[in-house]
Design a protein around this motif. Structure first.
Motif, short mmCIF file in Angstrom:
data_model
loop_
_atom_site.label_atom_id
_atom_site.label_comp_id
_atom_site.label_asym_id
_atom_site.label_seq_id
_atom_site.Cartn_x
_atom_site.Cartn_y
_atom_site.Cartn_z
N TYR A 47 0.76 7.38 10.25
CA TYR A 47 0.02 5.60 9.03
C TYR A 47 0.56 4.62 9.59
O TYR A 47 0.02 3.61 9.24
N HIS A 48 2.24 4.75 9.54
CA HIS A 48 2.46 3.03 9.70
C HIS A 48 2.22 2.19 10.76
O HIS A 48 2.30 1.42 10.54
N HIS B 63 -2.48 -5.62 6.73
CA HIS B 63 -3.20 -5.43 6.18
C HIS B 63 -3.88 -3.97 5.69
O HIS B 63 -5.18 -3.71 5.13
N ARG B 64 -3.27 -3.22 5.73
CA ARG B 64 -2.47 -2.24 4.52
C ARG B 64 -1.49 -1.96 4.18
O ARG B 64 -1.06 -2.92 4.45
N ALA C 169 4.50 1.97 3.96
CA ALA C 169 4.37 3.00 4.01
C ALA C 169 5.14 3.75 2.37
O ALA C 169 4.62 4.83 1.98
N TRP C 170 5.87 2.59 2.31
CA TRP C 170 6.58 3.43 1.00
C TRP C 170 4.96 3.72 -0.05
O TRP C 170 5.72 3.70 -1.08
N ALA C 171 5.12 2.08 0.08
CA ALA C 171 3.72 1.84 -1.05
C ALA C 171 2.72 3.16 -1.14
O ALA C 171 2.28 4.08 -2.32
N ARG D 46 -7.02 -17.51 5.25
CA ARG D 46 -8.28 -16.08 5.82
C ARG D 46 -7.60 -16.19 6.99
O ARG D 46 -7.87 -15.24 7.07
N ARG D 47 -6.79 -16.13 7.64
CA ARG D 47 -6.12 -16.05 8.90
C ARG D 47 -5.29 -14.84 8.84
O ARG D 47 -4.40 -14.36 9.60
N THR D 48 -4.13 -15.45 8.09
CA THR D 48 -2.68 -15.25 7.82
C THR D 48 -3.19 -13.38 7.44
O THR D 48 -2.17 -12.72 6.77
N GLY D 49 -4.00 -13.34 6.03
CA GLY D 49 -3.94 -12.16 5.67
C GLY D 49 -2.92 -12.51 3.37
O GLY D 49 -2.87 -11.20 3.33
#
Lengths: 403, 403
Positions: free
Chosen positions: B98-99, B168-169, B172-174, B299-302
């Motif tokens: 996942y990570h 952008h996801r 893993a701990w979350a 918009r680019r850095t997220g």
């Protein structure tokens, strides 16, 4: 999975029974055998493995041999450990030295209780049993590496489990915070594998590979443990609880013995047998430790009476009791379905339910069975009873059969 | 400490100035160069290192070479990474996949964004530069090991920093909880060092030793970072902030280059020069990343505009600004002394104060200076401009000078 390891996950329910000669386990520590002092030993004599009686008995009169081996292991491995830890960056060094009991939280030296060095003793005694004194000397770095891995997992497990006390002191995260405890654990793992990477011994690479594999198994065991905590007691099977205990406790004791064998230049077969010996002895230890966690004397365990039951821990005797299909099992399930009701009465009723459902007897019989298997594996790798005597003494010591 | 590394901690304040030809850094990612796409590149031309102009310029026309090297590194290292991760116990495998972006949280395959493989590319390109295509092929395991270490630290850092988003996801701990994220990190470290322990290449043991040392330095960097977060902004010096950035970011880029050199059979001196090259380029990257963290396009850095300022982060431009002794520094200190006051105005005032106090100019000049040093180290280890071209392209790419 080796044949030995497959064996360890089969035949979960030995038919043998145990005769209890005295009060069960009045000792408990995070380290196998830490507080042994001769009082109230756990007695597993009812199922004395034949191989022990026939071949090894003279070597372990009263556990004195184990105490000497542990003391010698501590003396051999501590200089290596201290030298390795001195190479750590300062913040990790501070946390690690505190965790080992060698420093107070403020950085001043402490008398220290770094544990009884069971794992280093298994490395060194295995090396000596299979390769003599020269192999023992060569294996000191490997012994230190195993001890570093053990302590890295303790640091991380304490963070995950929110355990606030270890070896009668606040845990590292409780003193320095989660981040420093996690980082100190990370650094100790790196240090362990670094010791082997920098070791010119021909067995070092195989030992590092095996130790890294063991770390992954320890992680899986800790994952299973934490995942089980969140599940309903009735959903947890005995098989998976035993598999978790093997991964979490047996794996590193097995690895310690296997590394000693590697440094002695043993055959692959003997290395696997030594791994299986350590695993089985480790499972026996865990079973007895769980028994002590319920019926142990709080003055000796350092924890309140029945702490495991109060936390509704799914320890091996509890899971066995819940799976017994007895009327007592139903009562136990009911107690475990509700949070601990402060007070002695809840704990006494719960402990009695575990006992009536056969959880205590099962755990002791299973421990005896594991010890019998351990002895068989040991006899395979080290047929000479005299050479095997030290390992036998250590195995008996960690399961508190001797003092 | 090598001479190269001593150099990296001296001369913190270059006298050179930078000319900005365009808007600064509209890109930001957790991976160096991840979102580079040709728009708004960071321009550090004002202090074009002589060595680059004289010897290497033809090799990096537009960053295309770096993109190709990164793609090739990804292609070479992914099979090794996937095979290694498939050997993990199931729960660690799930979290790790996942990570890496290779699985969704439910275990189904994902298209994946495992990052741009900067570190594996540095290993492989260094090996090729010093030892040709054969060395590059031999170094694939080492490249995978470095990538595993990088990801182990990301998993743990996210837990410690409570960062809820990466690539952008959700982190893993979350998704899986702290325990599984910690355990997956532990397992990835073990896997990394296992890859090297099981590698029969003559450089493997030295590489493992170096990688383990690097892990300890990364831990020290993360410790320093978290410790600084808890201190008053005025108490944090520029020297310690730079030392933290070197340990946290520079060390692993340096280690990647050094491992490539080891696998090419390079001399100790060249291995150290390659380490220094990676460190200096890593520091340049961090400086630019910090600039983008303040003035980058959300918009680019997220991340929301000025997220680092809102979090009152003691990033390099901020610490430099606070240490400048200017009137703007006093205003900035006042702003940082109080928590972020929701709204754009606070952020604009804070960013302006950093800029007026010289924090932006300092960071860019410092980045140019670090790049110049990196080029010098590279020229020392790889005097042939053609052979050095790939590494130069990667260094330029991570500092976003080219696209």
């Amino acid at each position: 999975m080796t044949e030995a390891r497959r064996g360890a996950t089969e035949a979960r329910h030995p038919t043998g029974t145990l005769e209890r000669h005295g009060p069960i386990g009045t000792q408990r520590e995070t380290e196998p055998g830490t507080t042994s002092d001769g009082q109230g030993p756990v007695v597993l004599d009812g199922q004395e493995p034949a191989v022990v009686s026939a071949r090894h008995e003279a070597a372990v009169p009263d556990g004195h041999e184990a105490v000497v081996l542990l003391r010698e292991a501590r003396a051999s491995v501590d200089p290596e450990l201290r030298s390795a830890m001195n190479s750590l960056p300062s913040s990790m060094r501070r946390t690690a030295l505190y965790h080992f009991g060698w420093q107070h939280a403020d950085g001043t030296p402490a008398a220290g209780n770094a544990g009884k060095a069971i794992r280093p003793a298994l490395v060194l005694t295995s090396a000596a049993a299979l390769g003599g004194p020269g192999a023992r000397t060569a294996a000191v770095r490997a012994a230190a590496a195993v001890e570093l891995v053990h302590n890295f997992t303790l640091l991380h497990d304490d963070v995950m489990d929110r355990d606030a006390t270890r070896r009668h002191r606040p845990t590292a995260w409780a003193v320095f915070g989660d981040a420093d405890a996690i980082l100190a654990g990370d650094a100790l793992q790196a240090l362990a594998l670094r010791l082997l990477a920098a070791d010119p011994h021909p067995a070092a690479a195989a030992a590092a590979t095996r130790l890294a594999d063991c770390v992954m198994e320890l992680c899986e065991g800790q994952h299973a443990d934490t995942a089980m905590e969140g599940r309903a007691p009735g959903d947890v099977t005995l098989d998976e609880t035993l598999a978790m205990a093997e991964a979490k406790t047996g794996a590193l004791l097995g690895c310690a013995c296997a590394l000693g064998a590697l440094y002695a230049g043993a055959t692959d077969e003997d290395v696997e047998a030594m791994d299986a010996f350590g695993r089985e002895a480790g499972l026996a230890f865990q079973l007895i430790d769980d028994v002590i966690g319920i019926w142990g004397d709080p003055r000796r365990t350092g924890k309140p009476a029945g702490a495991d039951l109060a936390a509704r821990k799914k320890s091996l005797p509890v899971v066995a009791a819940l799976a017994s299909g007895t009327p007592a099992a139903a009562g136990l399930a009911e107690l475990y379905a509700t949070p601990y009701n402060e007070g002695k009465e809840d704990l006494e009723r719960t402990a009695l339910a575990v006992e009536r459902a056969g959880g205590r007897d099962w755990a002791q019989a299973q421990a005896a069975d594991r010890m019998a298997r351990a002895m068989q594996e040991l006899a395979r790798a080290v047929p000479d009873p005299e050479a095997a005597g030290g390992l036998l003494a250590l195995a008996e010591f960690v399961t508190r059969r001797s003092t």
